[in-house]
Design a protein around this motif. Structure first.
Motif, mmCIF file in Angstrom:
data_model
loop_
_atom_site.group_PDB
_atom_site.id
_atom_site.type_symbol
_atom_site.label_atom_id
_atom_site.label_comp_id
_atom_site.label_asym_id
_atom_site.label_seq_id
_atom_site.Cartn_x
_atom_site.Cartn_y
_atom_site.Cartn_z
ATOM 1 N N THR A 1 -0.534 -3.169 -2.484
ATOM 2 C CA THR A 1 -1.731 -3.595 -3.213
ATOM 3 C C THR A 1 -2.872 -2.603 -3.086
ATOM 4 O O THR A 1 -3.534 -2.250 -4.061
ATOM 5 C CB THR A 1 -2.197 -4.975 -2.698
ATOM 6 N N THR A 2 -3.105 -2.107 -1.883
ATOM 7 C CA THR A 2 -4.229 -1.206 -1.645
ATOM 8 C C THR A 2 -3.894 0.249 -1.916
ATOM 9 O O THR A 2 -4.794 1.086 -1.993
ATOM 10 C CB THR A 2 -4.698 -1.347 -0.198
ATOM 11 N N GLY A 3 -2.603 0.590 -2.063
ATOM 12 C CA GLY A 3 -2.220 1.973 -2.266
ATOM 13 C C GLY A 3 -1.790 2.624 -0.962
ATOM 14 O O GLY A 3 -1.944 2.072 0.129
ATOM 15 N N ALA A 4 -1.241 3.817 -1.107
ATOM 16 C CA ALA A 4 -0.741 4.530 0.066
ATOM 17 C C ALA A 4 -1.902 4.931 0.979
ATOM 18 O O ALA A 4 -3.001 5.237 0.526
ATOM 19 C CB ALA A 4 0.048 5.769 -0.368
ATOM 20 N N VAL A 5 -1.616 4.918 2.251
ATOM 21 C CA VAL A 5 -2.619 5.282 3.247
ATOM 22 C C VAL A 5 -2.570 6.789 3.462
ATOM 23 O O VAL A 5 -1.496 7.367 3.676
ATOM 24 C CB VAL A 5 -2.363 4.544 4.573
ATOM 25 N N ASN A 6 -3.736 7.425 3.361
ATOM 26 C CA ASN A 6 -3.823 8.866 3.589
ATOM 27 C C ASN A 6 -3.922 9.119 5.084
ATOM 28 O O ASN A 6 -4.999 9.045 5.684
ATOM 29 C CB ASN A 6 -5.036 9.454 2.859
ATOM 30 N N MET A 7 -2.795 9.385 5.688
ATOM 31 C CA MET A 7 -2.769 9.638 7.112
ATOM 32 C C MET A 7 -3.239 11.056 7.399
ATOM 33 O O MET A 7 -2.934 11.987 6.652
ATOM 34 C CB MET A 7 -1.354 9.443 7.665
ATOM 35 N N PRO A 8 -4.023 11.248 8.460
ATOM 36 C CA PRO A 8 -4.447 12.615 8.805
ATOM 37 C C PRO A 8 -3.242 13.445 9.212
ATOM 38 O O PRO A 8 -2.270 12.931 9.770
ATOM 39 C CB PRO A 8 -5.415 12.398 9.983
ATOM 40 N N PRO A 9 -3.270 14.741 8.931
ATOM 41 C CA PRO A 9 -2.117 15.576 9.287
ATOM 42 C C PRO A 9 -1.941 15.666 10.799
ATOM 43 O O PRO A 9 -2.911 15.653 11.567
ATOM 44 C CB PRO A 9 -2.481 16.942 8.694
ATOM 45 N N LYS A 10 -0.698 15.733 11.204
ATOM 46 C CA LYS A 10 -0.395 15.861 12.613
ATOM 47 C C LYS A 10 -0.496 17.324 13.029
ATOM 48 O O LYS A 10 0.140 18.195 12.436
ATOM 49 C CB LYS A 10 1.015 15.329 12.914
#
Length: 542
Positions: A467-476
């Motif tokens: 519903t909210t869209g993909a989560v932009n995870m910070p790069p590792k």
């Protein structure tokens, strides 16, 4: 004769040509001064040249010879090199730190000479430092020297290796630490399982009798040992009034009175058995090197009397914690074991040892606490506390003489027998556990009864990525600067430190609530209830 004539003729010819020679000479000189170009004129000063280069190593010396006596010398940076005149024509040049500077020499004729001095680092020392860095830290470290500064670059595995590399490089000069550190792995999560098993047994036997007699004609009398209550109080009216009264302070268990004989007896015959069982199994999870605390219980009000300005004590109320408490500090050692500083505790309200003030009872605390430090492997268990306590208390009161009469003497004595037995066992088990993977159902508590129908079966929560869209995870990141890692470690460290022992629960809670001072005793805690059971305990009376 011929010789004389020739001499005279030669002299006459010379005299005639002399004026023309004297006039021609100055013309020749003038013509030469005009025709000579300027660049061919001689210069009395020596030609100017650029500065010469001089090279000397760190902690090395060099002797510079000069053709003429030296009047003055000057060096630009005395921290890099040192110039000392050892004789009128010799200068001793000493290298101090890697770098470049200038040297100017004035001689006795007024001439000056300039030199560019280059102080080079000791390559043998740098090679030794590089060899130590490769041996202690790894081959991925580079060391470059620029003047007095040493630039340290590369990637190391942890902050300890970075500190070690900086310490080794500091022997070659001032270190500029440009190292990067690999991102550390997730620290170990330690689950501590503690099991309390406490059983208290008590058996009591009380036996005694109080005898009394009341007769207006024959007199009054009573017999008691004083162990179970006091004899009755007689209030007999005169014969004119025709009334009498007897007041009993305690009827005990059995009471018998014969009005026709005016004789009565109050008998105490009581047998009691009490059993208290406490079984608590608190589980607590913490990261290695971080302190964790657990409390299942509550807080009870505790009055404190303080001195007032007028000398009258004021009462303030604080709250103290009780229940099942667990404090522990786990650390994973380099040996792979788990070192624990653990303080388990079980406390309950004890009204038998309480304090009564103005009709209000302030309970005491029955506490069982253990504080120790142990080291275990993953999954191992230790019995850190055990207690076996047996007590027998017997009290015998009797009236001398009368108690020695066979058979009837038992009526003139009282006996109390109490036996106590306590067993305590505390077991701890540390385990290294990973988190529950995403998508798996976490454990739940089984409820014995269903809840109200028609209500929500789950708590409201935020919608998922659908519903909210993909989560932009910070790069590792694979590595980060060593300063950033140290800042993160300092910010995540506890403010009191990772090596403090857990505080016992008997002390007042740091967040204790205090009520305003009151003068009336009504601010004291309420009276003790008729029955109470601690959390996780069972009791039975017979």
């Amino acid at each position: 004769m011929k010789t004389l004539v020739c001499a005279v003729l030669f002299a006459a010819v010379a005299a005639a040509q002399a004026p023309s020679l004297q006039l021609a000479a100055p013309q020749l000189l003038i013509s030469r001064s005009i025709t000579l170009p300027d660049q061919q004129l001689p210069d009395a000063r020596p030609p100017r040249r650029g500065p010469a280069d001089l090279t000397v190593g760190v902690s090395k010396s060099f002797v510079l010879d000069h053709a003429t006596p030296i009047r003055r010398i000057s060096i630009a940076n005395g921290d890099i090199a040192e110039a000392v005149a050892v004789s009128p024509t010799e200068i001793l040049l000493n290298g101090k730190l890697p770098g470049d500077t200038s040297l100017i020499i004035w001689d006795s004729r007024g001439s000056r000479s300039s030199f560019d001095v280059h102080v080079s680092a000791d390559t043998s020392k740098l090679d030794a430092v590089r060899a130590e860095l490769s041996k202690e830290v790894g081959p991925d470290i580079t060391l470059t020297v620029d003047g007095a500064n040493v630039f340290l670059r590369g990637t190391v595995k942890d902050a300890i290796a970075a500190d070690r590399a900086a310490a080794i490089a500091s022997t070659a000069g001032k270190v500029v630490n440009l190292l990067r550190v690999l991102v550390p792995a997730v620290e170990a999560q330690i689950l501590l399982k503690v099991r309390f098993a406490d059983v208290d047994r008590e058996a009591a036997l009380q036996l005694g009798a109080n005898l009394f007699g009341a007769n207006l004609l024959k007199g009054l009398g009573s017999s008691t040992t004083g162990q179970f209550g006091q004899p009755p109080v007689f209030n007999l009216g005169g014969q004119s009034q025709g009334s009498s009264a007897i007041t009993f302070s305690q009827l005990l268990n059995l009471f018998y009175y014969r009005p026709d004989l005016g004789v009565g007896a109050a008998i105490q015959a009581l047998e009691a058995k009490n059993v208290l069982q406490v079984l608590a199994e608190p589980n607590l999870l913490a990261t290695s090197g971080r302190q964790a605390s657990f409390l299942a219980g509550g807080e009870f009000p505790f009055p404190t009397i303080q001195g007032g300005a007028s000398g009258v004590g004021q009462i303030t109320v604080q709250f103290k914690e009780f229940g099942i408490r667990l404090n522990f500090l786990p650390t994973v050692t380099p040996r792979g074991t788990i070192r624990l500083v653990v303080t388990p505790e079980v406390s309950s309200l004890d009204y038998g040892n309480g304090l009564t003030v103005s009709g209000y009872t302030v309970p005491g605390l029955a506490t069982r606490r253990v504080q120790t430090e142990v080291e275990l492997e993953n999954g191992q268990s230790f019995v850190i506390a055990g207690l076996l306590n047996n007590q027998v208390i017997e009290n015998l009161n009797k009236i001398p003489g009368l108690s020695s009469i066979p058979l009837l003497g038992k009526l003139f004595e009282s006996r109390s027998l109490q036996k106590n037995n306590s067993e305590l066992l505390v077991i701890i088990t540390p385990e290294l556990v990973p988190p529950i993977p995403a998508g798996l159902k976490p454990p739940d508590v089984k409820m014995p009864l269903p809840f109200l129908k028609g209500t929500a079966s789950a708590a409201p929560q935020n919608p998922g990525p659908g519903t909210t869209g993909a989560v932009n995870m910070p790069p590792k990141l694979e590595s980060l600067p060593v300063e950033q890692l140290k800042n993160q470690m300092q910010s995540s460290a506890p403010g009191s430190g990772s090596n403090t022992s857990p505080a016992p629960a008997s002390q007042t809670s740091p967040a204790a609530q205090t009520t305003p001072p009151v003068q009336a005793p009504g601010a004291l805690p309420p009276a003790a209830p008729t029955s109470s059971n601690p959390v996780g305990s069972q009791s039975s009376n017979e």
